[in-house]
Design a protein around this motif. Structure first.
Motif, PDB file in Angstrom:
ATOM      1  N   LEU A 120       0.810  -1.060   0.337  1.00 56.16           N
ATOM      2  CA  LEU A 120      -0.075   0.093   0.652  1.00 56.16           C
ATOM      3  C   LEU A 120       0.496   1.067  -0.307  1.00 56.16           C
ATOM      4  O   LEU A 120       0.505   2.095  -0.755  1.00 56.16           O
ATOM      5  CB  LEU A 120      -0.930  -0.022   1.288  1.00 56.16           C
ATOM      6  CG  LEU A 120      -2.314  -0.418   1.134  1.00 56.16           C
ATOM      7  CD1 LEU A 120      -2.779  -1.000   2.442  1.00 56.16           C
ATOM      8  CD2 LEU A 120      -3.342  -0.376  -0.163  1.00 56.16           C
ATOM      9  N   PRO A 121       1.559   1.364   1.097  1.00 56.20           N
ATOM     10  CA  PRO A 121       2.707   2.534   0.863  1.00 56.20           C
ATOM     11  C   PRO A 121       3.796   2.855  -0.414  1.00 56.20           C
ATOM     12  O   PRO A 121       3.438   4.009  -1.320  1.00 56.20           O
ATOM     13  CB  PRO A 121       3.673   2.440   1.736  1.00 56.20           C
ATOM     14  CG  PRO A 121       3.450   1.384   2.883  1.00 56.20           C
ATOM     15  CD  PRO A 121       2.169   0.575   1.993  1.00 56.20           C
ATOM     16  N   GLU A 122       3.973   2.096  -1.727  1.00 59.59           N
ATOM     17  CA  GLU A 122       3.985   2.352  -2.685  1.00 59.59           C
ATOM     18  C   GLU A 122       3.293   2.559  -3.972  1.00 59.59           C
ATOM     19  O   GLU A 122       2.997   3.134  -4.272  1.00 59.59           O
ATOM     20  CB  GLU A 122       5.152   0.651  -2.734  1.00 59.59           C
ATOM     21  CG  GLU A 122       5.897   1.593  -4.428  1.00 59.59           C
ATOM     22  CD  GLU A 122       5.166   0.232  -5.652  1.00 59.59           C
ATOM     23  OE1 GLU A 122       5.029   0.309  -6.564  1.00 59.59           O
ATOM     24  OE2 GLU A 122       4.413  -1.056  -4.831  1.00 59.59           O
ATOM     25  N   GLU A 169      -3.793  17.687  -2.283  1.00 63.25           N
ATOM     26  CA  GLU A 169      -5.095  18.735  -1.951  1.00 63.25           C
ATOM     27  C   GLU A 169      -6.279  17.708  -1.039  1.00 63.25           C
ATOM     28  O   GLU A 169      -7.297  17.796  -1.547  1.00 63.25           O
ATOM     29  CB  GLU A 169      -5.251  19.550  -3.549  1.00 63.25           C
ATOM     30  CG  GLU A 169      -4.787  20.104  -4.115  1.00 63.25           C
ATOM     31  CD  GLU A 169      -4.672  20.602  -2.623  1.00 63.25           C
ATOM     32  OE1 GLU A 169      -5.078  21.871  -2.632  1.00 63.25           O
ATOM     33  OE2 GLU A 169      -2.724  21.291  -2.672  1.00 63.25           O
ATOM     34  N   HIS A 170      -6.163  16.243  -0.497  1.00 62.47           N
ATOM     35  CA  HIS A 170      -7.200  15.754  -0.334  1.00 62.47           C
ATOM     36  C   HIS A 170      -7.085  15.512   0.955  1.00 62.47           C
ATOM     37  O   HIS A 170      -5.683  15.339   1.736  1.00 62.47           O
ATOM     38  CB  HIS A 170      -6.583  14.162  -1.023  1.00 62.47           C
ATOM     39  CG  HIS A 170      -7.133  14.018  -1.668  1.00 62.47           C
ATOM     40  ND1 HIS A 170      -6.104  14.598  -3.580  1.00 62.47           N
ATOM     41  CD2 HIS A 170      -8.021  13.125  -2.858  1.00 62.47           C
ATOM     42  CE1 HIS A 170      -7.134  14.419  -4.091  1.00 62.47           C
ATOM     43  NE2 HIS A 170      -8.002  13.338  -4.234  1.00 62.47           N
ATOM     44  N   ASP A 171      -7.913  15.119   1.496  1.00 61.55           N
ATOM     45  CA  ASP A 171      -8.141  15.534   2.914  1.00 61.55           C
ATOM     46  C   ASP A 171      -7.754  13.633   3.222  1.00 61.55           C
ATOM     47  O   ASP A 171      -8.034  12.799   2.558  1.00 61.55           O
ATOM     48  CB  ASP A 171      -9.515  15.145   3.658  1.00 61.55           C
ATOM     49  CG  ASP A 171      -9.141  15.984   3.792  1.00 61.55           C
ATOM     50  OD1 ASP A 171      -8.928  17.201   4.141  1.00 61.55           O
ATOM     51  OD2 ASP A 171     -11.142  16.982   4.422  1.00 61.55           O
ATOM     52  N   VAL A 172      -6.552  13.123   4.050  1.00 67.75           N
ATOM     53  CA  VAL A 172      -5.978  11.506   4.172  1.00 67.75           C
ATOM     54  C   VAL A 172      -6.662  11.025   5.504  1.00 67.75           C
ATOM     55  O   VAL A 172      -6.143  11.600   6.611  1.00 67.75           O
ATOM     56  CB  VAL A 172      -4.977  11.231   3.521  1.00 67.75           C
ATOM     57  CG1 VAL A 172      -3.975  10.049   3.728  1.00 67.75           C
ATOM     58  CG2 VAL A 172      -4.108  12.196   2.303  1.00 67.75           C
ATOM     59  N   TYR A 173      -6.888   9.603   4.961  1.00 64.82           N
ATOM     60  CA  TYR A 173      -7.440   8.550   6.082  1.00 64.82           C
ATOM     61  C   TYR A 173      -6.150   7.129   5.979  1.00 64.82           C
ATOM     62  O   TYR A 173      -6.988   7.073   5.100  1.00 64.82           O
ATOM     63  CB  TYR A 173      -8.349   8.438   6.257  1.00 64.82           C
ATOM     64  CG  TYR A 173      -9.329   9.824   6.750  1.00 64.82           C
ATOM     65  CD1 TYR A 173     -10.554  10.363   8.437  1.00 64.82           C
ATOM     66  CD2 TYR A 173     -10.181  10.867   5.375  1.00 64.82           C
ATOM     67  CE1 TYR A 173     -10.706  10.882   8.403  1.00 64.82           C
ATOM     68  CE2 TYR A 173     -10.621  11.557   5.999  1.00 64.82           C
ATOM     69  CZ  TYR A 173     -11.463  12.054   7.127  1.00 64.82           C
ATOM     70  OH  TYR A 173     -11.866  13.158   7.179  1.00 64.82           O
ATOM     71  N   VAL A 174      -6.023   6.888   6.647  1.00 64.33           N
ATOM     72  CA  VAL A 174      -5.158   5.869   7.277  1.00 64.33           C
ATOM     73  C   VAL A 174      -5.304   5.169   7.897  1.00 64.33           C
ATOM     74  O   VAL A 174      -4.892   5.841   9.538  1.00 64.33           O
ATOM     75  CB  VAL A 174      -3.316   6.123   6.812  1.00 64.33           C
ATOM     76  CG1 VAL A 174      -2.505   4.398   6.540  1.00 64.33           C
ATOM     77  CG2 VAL A 174      -3.597   6.918   5.613  1.00 64.33           C
ATOM     78  N   CYS A 175      -5.393   3.823   7.785  1.00 64.09           N
ATOM     79  CA  CYS A 175      -5.440   2.097   9.040  1.00 64.09           C
ATOM     80  C   CYS A 175      -4.885   1.371   8.844  1.00 64.09           C
ATOM     81  O   CYS A 175      -5.421   1.338   7.804  1.00 64.09           O
ATOM     82  CB  CYS A 175      -6.687   3.135   9.462  1.00 64.09           C
ATOM     83  SG  CYS A 175      -6.888   1.503  11.178  1.00 64.09           S
ATOM     84  N   GLY A 176      -4.187   0.706   9.487  1.00 65.96           N
ATOM     85  CA  GLY A 176      -3.638  -0.411   9.322  1.00 65.96           C
ATOM     86  C   GLY A 176      -2.584  -1.352  10.074  1.00 65.96           C
ATOM     87  O   GLY A 176      -2.688  -0.531  11.382  1.00 65.96           O
ATOM     88  N   PRO A 177      -2.057  -2.322  10.008  1.00 66.22           N
ATOM     89  CA  PRO A 177      -0.668  -2.271  11.232  1.00 66.22           C
ATOM     90  C   PRO A 177       0.613  -1.215  10.540  1.00 66.22           C
ATOM     91  O   PRO A 177       0.517  -0.513  10.291  1.00 66.22           O
ATOM     92  CB  PRO A 177       0.021  -3.527  10.329  1.00 66.22           C
ATOM     93  CG  PRO A 177      -1.556  -4.319   9.416  1.00 66.22           C
ATOM     94  CD  PRO A 177      -1.802  -3.493   8.419  1.00 66.22           C
ATOM     95  N   ALA A 178       0.866  -1.267  12.103  1.00 66.73           N
ATOM     96  CA  ALA A 178       1.755  -0.062  12.217  1.00 66.73           C
ATOM     97  C   ALA A 178       2.816   0.305  10.755  1.00 66.73           C
ATOM     98  O   ALA A 178       3.130   1.941  10.764  1.00 66.73           O
ATOM     99  CB  ALA A 178       2.842   0.136  14.358  1.00 66.73           C
ATOM    100  N   SER A 179       3.784  -1.119  10.628  1.00 66.58           N
ATOM    101  CA  SER A 179       5.238  -0.673   9.913  1.00 66.58           C
ATOM    102  C   SER A 179       3.978  -0.020   8.160  1.00 66.58           C
ATOM    103  O   SER A 179       4.363   1.279   7.588  1.00 66.58           O
ATOM    104  CB  SER A 179       5.281  -1.771   8.898  1.00 66.58           C
ATOM    105  OG  SER A 179       4.264  -2.733   8.932  1.00 66.58           O
ATOM    106  N   MET A 180       2.982  -0.480   8.006  1.00 63.89           N
ATOM    107  CA  MET A 180       1.981   0.471   6.579  1.00 63.89           C
ATOM    108  C   MET A 180       1.821   1.500   7.232  1.00 63.89           C
ATOM    109  O   MET A 180       1.977   2.257   6.137  1.00 63.89           O
ATOM    110  CB  MET A 180       0.651  -0.849   6.456  1.00 63.89           C
ATOM    111  CG  MET A 180       0.012  -0.212   5.365  1.00 63.89           C
ATOM    112  SD  MET A 180      -1.150   1.213   4.991  1.00 63.89           S
ATOM    113  CE  MET A 180      -2.076   0.620   5.878  1.00 63.89           C
ATOM    114  N   VAL A 181       0.984   2.053   8.010  1.00 63.76           N
ATOM    115  CA  VAL A 181       0.497   3.041   8.362  1.00 63.76           C
ATOM    116  C   VAL A 181       2.013   4.255   8.697  1.00 63.76           C
ATOM    117  O   VAL A 181       1.630   5.029   7.702  1.00 63.76           O
ATOM    118  CB  VAL A 181      -0.438   3.217   9.500  1.00 63.76           C
ATOM    119  CG1 VAL A 181      -0.996   4.980   9.786  1.00 63.76           C
ATOM    120  CG2 VAL A 181      -1.184   2.520   9.383  1.00 63.76           C
ATOM    121  N   ASN A 182       2.930   4.065   9.020  1.00 59.76           N
ATOM    122  CA  ASN A 182       4.197   5.287   9.158  1.00 59.76           C
ATOM    123  C   ASN A 182       4.708   4.817   8.082  1.00 59.76           C
ATOM    124  O   ASN A 182       4.889   6.159   7.588  1.00 59.76           O
ATOM    125  CB  ASN A 182       4.910   4.373  10.432  1.00 59.76           C
ATOM    126  CG  ASN A 182       4.425   4.337  11.417  1.00 59.76           C
ATOM    127  OD1 ASN A 182       3.482   5.190  12.134  1.00 59.76           O
ATOM    128  ND2 ASN A 182       5.383   3.291  12.267  1.00 59.76           N
TER     129      ASN A 182
END
Length: 372
Positions: A322-324, A334-347
């Protein structure tokens, strides 16, 4: 006594590298001096120790942000009612905490630092006590909820629908602590996967984790008709009500739950932002909620669901982490962003988005709760 965030942070940074030893010492000290408190805690303390240090870290590093700190402490104070915590318990915890910091920050400790810690803890405890007391006349300490539906969507992922016996007020994006009859005093957090409904039901997405007492019980041993206990809703990852920006949601595994609730609430609000949902899993059969997301997409043309699979070369859709994958698109600045999941993926996703030019103030993040 005046609050001195700098002294608290500097001394706490000495303790952080030995967090495991410090939390073990803290609980040893607390229970030795107050043996009657041991019965309020679960038999195994591993998760409890992690939670304590996580909360303490957040409090210390938020001392310069009084508004967000007050909101967090208010939620924490209300949540502690379910354990039977009363005002006197805060004195015992404060004494054990001060003894712990004094011991593990001995090389830098002095009277000034001690005064700063006493001041900070007193202010935090007072906020939590006041919040609990004001909440006690309004809300229960916990809710009972009946399991009205249980679907095993994957060998270790279940979707549960619960009906609390009293109305459970919550904001999309929040999570609740859950206790099962099988494991008294053991609470684990799970995000609510829907916006508030007229029938008061809530959905939880649960991944069974090896050795996870509560997650394994919820996924594999819970049936329709069972009763669970829920703590008060917590968390601050809510949709921005008056924002006119388009949205990017990045969900890893059961991190989908709070993002789905946020998307549902935006759809119900009548707003029409373009919403991109990147929904990732290791294999295609772990995309456990894809049929429902496709239904949402078909009824709301402004939503685009993009499944992403990382560990299945034969998958004919979008592949990668997902990060890639977030970097394969035009800028999200220009977006509002929401990220949720395992810590390494989120960071890693948050780092990539910042490089892409998204201001941190527009990135809302959460780590998967439960027993990960």
């Amino acid at each position: 006594m005046s609050l001195n965030p700098r002294l608290v942070k500097e001394s706490f940074s000495v303790v952080e590298p030995v967090a495991d030893k410090a939390t073990a010492y803290f609980y040893g000290r607390l229970f030795a001096e107050n043996p009657q408190l041991r019965g309020m805690f679960p038999p195994a303390m591993d998760v409890q120790r992690d939670r304590l240090f996580g909360a303490l870290t957040r409090i210390v590093w938020s001392l310069d942000s009084p508004d967000s700190l007050a909101a967090f402490l208010g939620q924490l104070g209300r949540d502690h009612r379910k354990y039977g915590v009363i005002a006197e318990h805060y004195t015992a915890v404060g004494n054990a905490l001060l003894a712990t910091i004094r011991r593990f920050a001995a090389d830098v400790w002095n009277h000034e630092i001690e005064a700063a810690w006493v001041s900070a803890y007193t202010a935090a405890a007072n906020l939590m006590i006041e919040s609990a007391e004001s909440d006690s006349g309004v809300s229960p300490a916990w809710w009972l909820a009946e399991v009205v539906d249980h679907e095993l969507r994957h060998r270790d992922i279940a979707v549960l629908t619960l009906r609390p016996t009293q109305r459970l007020p919550f904001t999309p994006g929040q999570y609740v602590n859950v206790q099962t009859a099988r494991w008294p005093r053991v609470w684990r957090t799970f995000s609510i996967a829907n916006a508030p409904r007229p029938d008061n039901t809530i959905r939880l997405h649960v991944r069974s984790v090896p050795g996870g007492w509560v997650s394994t019980t919820l996924a594999g041993h819970t049936r329709v008709g069972d009763t669970l206990m829920l703590g008060p809703p917590m968390g601050t990852m809510a949709p921005r009500e008056h924002s006119v920006r388009d949205m990017l949601c990045v969900a890893g595994g059961t991190g989908l739950a709070p993002l789905k609730a946020i998307i549902e609430s935006v759809i119900a609000s009548g707003r029409r932002p373009n919403i991109h949902l990147l929904y990732g899993a290791r294999t295609s059969d772990e995309l456990y909620d894809l049929p429902d997301l496709i239904r949402m997409e078909s009824s709301f043309p402004w939503l685009r669901v993009l499944p992403v699979v990382s560990d299945q070369p034969s998958y004919d859709g979008m592949r990668g982490s997902l990060p890639e994958v977030t970097r394969r698109f035009h800028s999200w600045a220009e977006h509002d962003v929401y990220v949720c999941g395992p810590a390494s993926m989120v960071n890693e996703t948050v780092r990539n988005l910042q490089i892409d030019g998204v201001p941190l103030a527009r990135i809302h993040r959460d780590i998967i709760h439960g027993e990960h």
